[in-house]
Design an enzyme around this catalytic site. Structure first.
Site, PDB file in Angstrom:
ATOM      1  N   ASP A  65      39.705  43.583  40.371  1.00  0.00           N
ATOM      2  CA  ASP A  65      38.455  43.017  39.866  1.00  0.00           C
ATOM      3  C   ASP A  65      38.080  41.745  40.621  1.00  0.00           C
ATOM      4  OD1 ASP A  65      38.455  45.005  37.927  1.00  0.00           O
ATOM      5  OD2 ASP A  65      39.297  43.716  36.361  1.00  0.00           O
ATOM      6  N   TYR A 138      51.706  44.296  38.175  1.00  0.00           N
ATOM      7  CA  TYR A 138      50.889  43.078  38.149  1.00  0.00           C
ATOM      8  C   TYR A 138      51.667  41.949  37.477  1.00  0.00           C
ATOM      9  CZ  TYR A 138      46.505  45.503  39.390  1.00  0.00           C
ATOM     10  OH  TYR A 138      45.511  46.207  40.036  1.00  0.00           O
TER      11      TYR A 138
END
Length: 308
Positions: A65, A138
């Site tokens: 993103d 992540y």
């Protein structure tokens, strides 16, 4: 923007190149090219065009993103044998792999070091940066105490104004593990499934007091990591009761009550691939099949277009 068509094998007349890179996403509107906006993909493909002397499309392991960083991202592109050989022609004694890394980093200097190419190599048969990946990891950093706020890390850490209960957050995280439809914590893409297998969601404080949230899954759908971390923070600061995340998961609906953690604290840490060419191709076939919550896949269904 959707990714270009991606195949487990490069066409016979092309060479598939794997490129590993890292980037500071703070200056970019995400990985994917968007008209009129700076993107990591746009910068990398512009660099490849300068080196290869034609437009080169890339396929990425996991789209990030706007504002999200990557310590380890993987892409692939397909070149002709002549193009691949030409990369090293101006540097006698230097391999095409090393030459592409040097030349691409050279043209990316205009990005002020925000994108670094780590390595380039001819990919093994069956390799697909997106579909051959069997896992993505992540890390999210949260500074919820004054003493843990390091101004040198502010671009990569969320400074939270309220102290968080790590035990409450970990209990919520544990309840999310396994194969689920994460629609409540995703921004769905048209025609794509939101079923994912979350393998790890661990939280701990480092010596400076910064909270590290570490997540691993077969893939993540749009906004999923930030929604999971942000929602666990709501419980950790007492704004939602214990068990709220599991309740929201079962509701199977998007809602404004789910908080997205700010992008700056999120880093794509690692992409995992099988070692053998046979397993790479097999993984690509499995990933293309539409997921179900029973753990099986329907190869007749439309494949997910939202692997991240």
């Amino acid at each position: 923007m959707s990714q270009p068509p991606s195949a487990a094998f490069a066409p016979d007349h092309l060479v598939r190149i794997r490129i590993d890179l890292a980037y500071d996403g703070g200056a970019y509107h995400g990985w994917a090219i968007q008209p009129g906006l700076e993107s990591v993909q746009g910068a990398v493909e512009a660099g490849l065009e300068m080196v290869i002397r034609r437009p080169v499309r890339t396929v990425v392991a996991g789209r990030t993103d706007a504002g999200v960083h990557a310590a380890h991202q993987v892409i692939h592109c397909d070149l002709t044998p002549q193009e691949w050989t030409h990369v090293s022609r101006q540097r006698p004694g230097v391999t095409s792999e090393d030459a592409l890394v040097r030349r691409l980093n050279g043209v990316l200097r205009s990005q002020e070091g925000s994108i670094v190419i780590r390595r380039a190599m001819v990919a093994p048969d069956g390799f697909d940066a997106r579909f051959s990946a069997r896992g993505r990891s992540y890390r999210y950093r949260i500074a919820d105490q004054l003493d843990s706020r390091d101004p040198l890390q502010r671009r990569f850490t969320h400074w939270h104004g309220t102290e968080l209960s790590l035990s409450l957050m970990q209990a919520e995280a544990d309840s999310m593990l396994g194969l689920h439809d994460f629609l409540s914590f995703c921004k769905p893409r048209e025609g794509a499934t939101t079923i994912r297998s979350l393998r790890r969601f661990d939280l701990h404080r480092d010596r400076s007091g910064v909270i590290h949230a570490e997540l691993e899954a077969d893939a993540f759908c749009h906004n999923m990591v930030r929604a999971l971390v942000g929602s666990s923070m709501l419980v950790g600061e007492g704004k939602r009761p214990a068990g709220w995340m599991l309740e929201r998961l079962s509701e199977q609906r998007r809602g404004s009550d789910v908080r997205l953690a700010p992008a700056r604290g999120l880093v794509l840490e690692r992409i995992d691939y099988p070692e053998s060419a046979e397993d790479l191709a097999a993984q690509a076939l499995r990933a293309r099949a539409r997921r179900t919550t029973t753990g099986s896949a329907n190869s007749e269904a439309r494949p997910s277009s939202a692997i991240q």
